[in-house]
Scaffold this motif. Structure first.
Motif, PDB file in Angstrom:
ATOM      1  N   LYS A 164       0.809  -1.213   0.000  1.00 16.43           N
ATOM      2  CA  LYS A 164       0.000   0.000   0.000  1.00 16.43           C
ATOM      3  C   LYS A 164       0.845   1.267   0.000  1.00 16.43           C
ATOM      4  O   LYS A 164       0.323   2.361   0.202  1.00 16.43           O
ATOM      5  CB  LYS A 164      -0.937   0.005   1.208  1.00 16.43           C
ATOM      6  CG  LYS A 164      -1.969  -1.121   1.187  1.00 16.43           C
ATOM      7  CD  LYS A 164      -2.921  -1.021   2.361  1.00 16.43           C
ATOM      8  CE  LYS A 164      -3.959  -2.140   2.304  1.00 16.43           C
ATOM      9  NZ  LYS A 164      -4.917  -2.063   3.444  1.00 16.43           N
ATOM     10  N   THR A 165       2.155   1.115  -0.209  1.00 17.22           N
ATOM     11  CA  THR A 165       3.049   2.271  -0.275  1.00 17.22           C
ATOM     12  C   THR A 165       3.276   2.640  -1.731  1.00 17.22           C
ATOM     13  O   THR A 165       3.705   1.809  -2.519  1.00 17.22           O
ATOM     14  CB  THR A 165       4.393   1.944   0.396  1.00 17.22           C
ATOM     15  OG1 THR A 165       4.163   1.479   1.715  1.00 17.22           O
ATOM     16  CG2 THR A 165       5.275   3.179   0.438  1.00 17.22           C
ATOM     17  N   ALA A 166       2.966   3.873  -2.078  1.00 13.28           N
ATOM     18  CA  ALA A 166       3.050   4.318  -3.472  1.00 13.28           C
ATOM     19  C   ALA A 166       4.405   4.948  -3.766  1.00 13.28           C
ATOM     20  O   ALA A 166       5.037   5.553  -2.895  1.00 13.28           O
ATOM     21  CB  ALA A 166       1.943   5.325  -3.758  1.00 13.28           C
ATOM     22  N   GLY A 219       2.185   7.317  -7.531  1.00 21.79           N
ATOM     23  CA  GLY A 219       1.012   7.434  -6.675  1.00 21.79           C
ATOM     24  C   GLY A 219       0.053   6.270  -6.765  1.00 21.79           C
ATOM     25  O   GLY A 219      -1.076   6.362  -6.277  1.00 21.79           O
ATOM     26  N   ILE A 220       0.457   5.151  -7.372  1.00 23.38           N
ATOM     27  CA  ILE A 220      -0.441   4.021  -7.592  1.00 23.38           C
ATOM     28  C   ILE A 220      -0.275   2.995  -6.480  1.00 23.38           C
ATOM     29  O   ILE A 220       0.831   2.603  -6.147  1.00 23.38           O
ATOM     30  CB  ILE A 220      -0.169   3.359  -8.954  1.00 23.38           C
ATOM     31  CG1 ILE A 220      -0.435   4.356 -10.082  1.00 23.38           C
ATOM     32  CG2 ILE A 220      -1.032   2.116  -9.144  1.00 23.38           C
ATOM     33  CD1 ILE A 220      -0.080   3.834 -11.447  1.00 23.38           C
ATOM     34  N   LYS A 221      -1.403   2.567  -5.924  1.00 16.19           N
ATOM     35  CA  LYS A 221      -1.425   1.517  -4.904  1.00 16.19           C
ATOM     36  C   LYS A 221      -2.832   0.922  -4.867  1.00 16.19           C
ATOM     37  O   LYS A 221      -3.758   1.426  -5.502  1.00 16.19           O
ATOM     38  CB  LYS A 221      -1.046   2.068  -3.533  1.00 16.19           C
ATOM     39  CG  LYS A 221      -1.935   3.211  -3.042  1.00 16.19           C
ATOM     40  CD  LYS A 221      -1.463   3.739  -1.711  1.00 16.19           C
ATOM     41  CE  LYS A 221      -2.346   4.902  -1.246  1.00 16.19           C
ATOM     42  NZ  LYS A 221      -1.899   5.412   0.069  1.00 16.19           N
ATOM     43  N   THR A 249       8.150   2.671  -8.294  1.00 20.57           N
ATOM     44  CA  THR A 249       6.778   2.675  -8.788  1.00 20.57           C
ATOM     45  C   THR A 249       6.223   1.247  -8.810  1.00 20.57           C
ATOM     46  O   THR A 249       6.967   0.279  -8.690  1.00 20.57           O
ATOM     47  CB  THR A 249       6.710   3.261 -10.207  1.00 20.57           C
ATOM     48  OG1 THR A 249       7.475   2.417 -11.093  1.00 20.57           O
ATOM     49  CG2 THR A 249       7.270   4.673 -10.240  1.00 20.57           C
ATOM     50  N   MET A 250       4.905   1.136  -8.960  1.00 20.30           N
ATOM     51  CA  MET A 250       4.286  -0.187  -8.970  1.00 20.30           C
ATOM     52  C   MET A 250       4.819  -1.046 -10.124  1.00 20.30           C
ATOM     53  O   MET A 250       5.046  -2.248  -9.969  1.00 20.30           O
ATOM     54  CB  MET A 250       2.769  -0.040  -9.079  1.00 20.30           C
ATOM     55  CG  MET A 250       2.005  -1.348  -8.965  1.00 20.30           C
ATOM     56  SD  MET A 250       2.208  -2.137  -7.348  1.00 20.30           S
ATOM     57  CE  MET A 250       1.232  -1.040  -6.320  1.00 20.30           C
TER      58      MET A 250
END
Length: 288
Positions: free
Chosen positions: A99-101, A105-107, A151-152
């Motif tokens: 849950k850390t972006a 900013g994606i999570k 990033t994700m």
């Protein structure tokens, strides 16, 4: 042209990937590979077995010194659909930092977005994005430790690379090595007990100050050699850091906070190919 537009342009602006790549407010499109596939219906046991079989081939080739064959197996794993599924599951569901972006900013990806991310990993690899600097307190100290959150997309790709690198180096590490990347704490306790039960011995505790912050990039890449993951690892080392909206170049050290970064171990590594009495030591498949 900003980073989001550049990403979509290089991908040919594929709609199934847009919701995962950058647009958090966009409505996810249909899955491009199999419209009937749902994340909850995936047979994860079959996925893990398929990936594990390929990892064992990498381990055996590395232990025998057949490096050309090992590289082919690693490239095959990098393109494997099951390996991509497993990598995405680990960074979006299993890992504690899911849950850390990063700077994207994606999570909290939805099941459809996870499948879109699986498809995105099959595209030509893009240039790595800078990591987001986050400071966490050190236990028992006033000092804070800097982390670099990728990033994700980079996290999922790092998890995929990790699946191929672990069996290679598992076969080449010292048999009495019990670092953060391999084996469990119980294995180390057992080895210590066997070593000191006959007679007392000294125990040395050493800590190198800012060790991972000062790792030489050229020396690290030289140790990796001509790996199929070399270009990706070099990009992650040189990607830089965003600290309070300020970009900082990475000239040395490794960012701590990613899937393959130092002091980052979320899964117990596998003892590839080692068996005793016909029973595999892999905790996932104890009866293989």
């Amino acid at each position: 042209m900003n980073k989001a537009q550049t990403l979509k342009r290089r991908l040919g602006n594929p709609k199934p990937f847009s919701s995962v790549a950058w647009g958090r407010d966009e409505i996810p499109s249909q899955i491009s590979i199999n419209p009937n596939l749902k994340w909850k219906d995936i047979d994860w046991k079959k996925v893990e077995k398929s990936v594990f079989r390929l990892q064992k081939l990498i381990y055996k080739a590395s232990s025998r010194g057949e490096f050309r064959k090992m590289r082919r197996y690693q490239k095959l794993l990098l393109k494997s659909y099951y390996a991509r599924l497993l990598a995405v599951r680990r960074v979006t569901q299993d890992n504690q930092g899911k849950k850390t972006a990063g700077i994207d900013g994606i999570k909290n990806l939805s099941p459809m977005q996870r499948l879109n991310l699986v498809n995105l990993l099959a595209s030509p690899h893009l240039k790595a994005s800078p990591t987001r600097r986050v400071y966490i307190p050190k236990p028992g100290r006033d000092e804070k430790r800097p982390l670099g959150i990728p990033t994700m997309y980079d996290r999922a790709l790092q998890a995929l690379v990790k699946l191929g690198m672990e069996p290679e180096w598992e076969a080449r590490f010292e048999p009495n090595s019990y670092g953060l990347f391999r084996r469990s704490t119980h294995d180390a306790i057992e080895a210590i007990y066997k070593s000191i039960k006959q007679k007392p011995k000294y125990v040395l505790d050493a800590d190198i100050s800012k060790c991972f912050d000062r790792i030489n990039h050229d020396a690290l890449l030289g140790k990796i050699g001509q790996s199929p993951y070399r270009r990706l690892i070099k990009q992650w080392l040189k990607s830089g850091v965003m600290d309070n909206n300020q970009f900082l170049e990475s000239v040395e050290g490794t960012p701590q906070g990613g899937v393959i970064s130092p002091q980052k171990r979320k899964h117990r590594p596998t003892r590839y190919g080692r068996k005793a009495n016909g029973i595999c030591h892999n905790p996932r498949y104890p009866k293989r």
